[in-house]
Design a protein around this motif. Structure first.
Motif, PDB file in Angstrom:
ATOM      1  N   GLU A   1       0.815  -1.215   0.000  1.00 32.52           N
ATOM      2  CA  GLU A   1       0.000   0.000   0.000  1.00 32.52           C
ATOM      3  C   GLU A   1       0.851   1.269   0.000  1.00 32.52           C
ATOM      4  N   LYS A   2       2.118   1.145   0.332  1.00 36.54           N
ATOM      5  CA  LYS A   2       3.023   2.298   0.333  1.00 36.54           C
ATOM      6  C   LYS A   2       3.642   2.549  -1.039  1.00 36.54           C
ATOM      7  N   VAL A   3       3.481   1.607  -1.963  1.00 38.32           N
ATOM      8  CA  VAL A   3       4.032   1.744  -3.312  1.00 38.32           C
ATOM      9  C   VAL A   3       3.119   2.677  -4.096  1.00 38.32           C
ATOM     10  N   ALA A   4       3.690   3.778  -4.590  1.00 36.95           N
ATOM     11  CA  ALA A   4       2.883   4.813  -5.247  1.00 36.95           C
ATOM     12  C   ALA A   4       2.360   4.378  -6.615  1.00 36.95           C
ATOM     13  N   LYS A   5       3.205   3.773  -7.425  1.00 36.83           N
ATOM     14  CA  LYS A   5       2.821   3.378  -8.780  1.00 36.83           C
ATOM     15  C   LYS A   5       2.849   1.868  -8.889  1.00 36.83           C
ATOM     16  N   LYS A   6       1.688   1.295  -9.167  1.00 41.73           N
ATOM     17  CA  LYS A   6       1.593  -0.158  -9.321  1.00 41.73           C
ATOM     18  C   LYS A   6       0.947  -0.442 -10.674  1.00 41.73           C
ATOM     19  N   THR A   7       1.452  -1.448 -11.361  1.00 40.14           N
ATOM     20  CA  THR A   7       0.951  -1.802 -12.683  1.00 40.14           C
ATOM     21  C   THR A   7       0.672  -3.296 -12.742  1.00 40.14           C
ATOM     22  N   TYR A   8      -0.478  -3.647 -13.309  1.00 40.19           N
ATOM     23  CA  TYR A   8      -0.836  -5.050 -13.527  1.00 40.19           C
ATOM     24  C   TYR A   8      -1.058  -5.237 -15.020  1.00 40.19           C
ATOM     25  N   ILE A   9      -0.326  -6.156 -15.614  1.00 42.36           N
ATOM     26  CA  ILE A   9      -0.452  -6.455 -17.046  1.00 42.36           C
ATOM     27  C   ILE A   9      -1.008  -7.876 -17.166  1.00 42.36           C
ATOM     28  N   ARG A  10      -2.184  -7.977 -17.751  1.00 40.65           N
ATOM     29  CA  ARG A  10      -2.845  -9.288 -17.901  1.00 40.65           C
ATOM     30  C   ARG A  10      -2.667  -9.809 -19.317  1.00 40.65           C
ATOM     31  N   LEU A  11      -2.343 -11.077 -19.404  1.00 38.56           N
ATOM     32  CA  LEU A  11      -2.178 -11.757 -20.680  1.00 38.56           C
ATOM     33  C   LEU A  11      -3.329 -12.744 -20.828  1.00 38.56           C
ATOM     34  N   PRO A  12      -4.457 -12.318 -21.405  1.00 35.83           N
ATOM     35  CA  PRO A  12      -5.655 -13.164 -21.419  1.00 35.83           C
ATOM     36  C   PRO A  12      -5.543 -14.438 -22.252  1.00 35.83           C
ATOM     37  N   LYS A  13      -4.560 -14.541 -23.152  1.00 35.03           N
ATOM     38  CA  LYS A  13      -4.379 -15.788 -23.897  1.00 35.03           C
ATOM     39  C   LYS A  13      -3.880 -16.906 -22.978  1.00 35.03           C
ATOM     40  N   PHE A  14      -3.387 -16.534 -21.801  1.00 38.84           N
ATOM     41  CA  PHE A  14      -2.957 -17.507 -20.794  1.00 38.84           C
ATOM     42  C   PHE A  14      -4.088 -17.607 -19.775  1.00 38.84           C
ATOM     43  N   PRO A  15      -5.039 -18.527 -19.987  1.00 38.34           N
ATOM     44  CA  PRO A  15      -6.233 -18.567 -19.142  1.00 38.34           C
ATOM     45  C   PRO A  15      -5.911 -18.968 -17.702  1.00 38.34           C
ATOM     46  N   GLN A  16      -6.319 -18.121 -16.786  1.00 39.20           N
ATOM     47  CA  GLN A  16      -6.083 -18.359 -15.367  1.00 39.20           C
ATOM     48  C   GLN A  16      -7.101 -17.523 -14.590  1.00 39.20           C
ATOM     49  N   PRO A  17      -8.146 -18.125 -14.043  1.00 41.64           N
ATOM     50  CA  PRO A  17      -9.165 -17.360 -13.327  1.00 41.64           C
ATOM     51  C   PRO A  17      -8.610 -16.496 -12.195  1.00 41.64           C
ATOM     52  N   VAL A  18      -7.582 -16.982 -11.526  1.00 39.92           N
ATOM     53  CA  VAL A  18      -7.025 -16.193 -10.428  1.00 39.92           C
ATOM     54  C   VAL A  18      -6.397 -14.893 -10.955  1.00 39.92           C
ATOM     55  N   PHE A  19      -5.841 -14.918 -12.170  1.00 36.67           N
ATOM     56  CA  PHE A  19      -5.276 -13.706 -12.756  1.00 36.67           C
ATOM     57  C   PHE A  19      -6.387 -12.765 -13.226  1.00 36.67           C
ATOM     58  N   ASP A  20      -7.489 -13.328 -13.692  1.00 38.57           N
ATOM     59  CA  ASP A  20      -8.639 -12.497 -14.062  1.00 38.57           C
ATOM     60  C   ASP A  20      -9.189 -11.778 -12.834  1.00 38.57           C
ATOM     61  N   LYS A  21      -9.252 -12.483 -11.709  1.00 38.86           N
ATOM     62  CA  LYS A  21      -9.715 -11.862 -10.469  1.00 38.86           C
ATOM     63  C   LYS A  21      -8.752 -10.760 -10.023  1.00 38.86           C
ATOM     64  N   ALA A  22      -7.455 -11.027 -10.126  1.00 37.03           N
ATOM     65  CA  ALA A  22      -6.466 -10.017  -9.744  1.00 37.03           C
ATOM     66  C   ALA A  22      -6.619  -8.768 -10.613  1.00 37.03           C
ATOM     67  N   LEU A  23      -6.861  -8.958 -11.912  1.00 36.04           N
ATOM     68  CA  LEU A  23      -7.069  -7.816 -12.804  1.00 36.04           C
ATOM     69  C   LEU A  23      -8.298  -7.026 -12.370  1.00 36.04           C
ATOM     70  N   ALA A  24      -9.395  -7.713 -12.086  1.00 33.73           N
ATOM     71  CA  ALA A  24     -10.620  -7.033 -11.646  1.00 33.73           C
ATOM     72  C   ALA A  24     -10.378  -6.283 -10.339  1.00 33.73           C
ATOM     73  N   ASP A  25      -9.653  -6.890  -9.412  1.00 38.21           N
ATOM     74  CA  ASP A  25      -9.343  -6.224  -8.148  1.00 38.21           C
ATOM     75  C   ASP A  25      -8.504  -4.970  -8.379  1.00 38.21           C
ATOM     76  N   CYS A  26      -7.514  -5.075  -9.256  1.00 33.41           N
ATOM     77  CA  CYS A  26      -6.645  -3.927  -9.536  1.00 33.41           C
ATOM     78  C   CYS A  26      -7.414  -2.811 -10.237  1.00 33.41           C
ATOM     79  N   LYS A  27      -8.300  -3.187 -11.158  1.00 32.38           N
ATOM     80  CA  LYS A  27      -9.105  -2.179 -11.845  1.00 32.38           C
ATOM     81  C   LYS A  27      -9.984  -1.415 -10.874  1.00 32.38           C
ATOM     82  N   GLY A  28     -10.368  -2.059  -9.790  1.00 34.91           N
ATOM     83  CA  GLY A  28     -11.211  -1.420  -8.789  1.00 34.91           C
ATOM     84  C   GLY A  28     -10.441  -0.593  -7.773  1.00 34.91           C
TER      85      GLY A  28
END
Length: 94
Positions: free
Chosen positions: A35-62
């Protein structure tokens, strides 16, 4: 290796090593420092199917402290499938 382009499979196989099993069975201990890190980036590669990564993307988008991107044409090895776009995103995140 379905998540790796066929043309890149010999190269990837020549570099691959066994994944440490502990990463699957040992719980992670978080300190809250993220939470102290000012700039955080999440890059999702949807061709690599992984529900846990989809959830992480949704969490980061929020969460407004994250920038999120998707590379729809890149498989598991984005550095081979989309090196220029990946480099641009990494530099943008720096």
């Amino acid at each position: 290796m379905t998540a790796v382009a066929e043309r890149d499979q010999p190269f990837v196989k020549s570099k691959a090593t066994a994944h440490p099993v502990g990463t699957y069975v040992q719980p992670i201990k978080l300190s809250g420092a993220l939470e102290k890190v000012a700039k955080k980036t999440y890059i999702r590669l949807p061709k690599f199917p992984q529900p846990v990564f989809d959830k992480a993307l949704a969490d980061c988008k929020g969460n407004k402290s994250w920038s999120t991107f998707e590379l729809p044409d890149a498989g598991h090895m984005a550095m081979l499938d989309a090196p220029d776009r990946l480099s641009d995103l990494i530099l943008q995140a720096a």
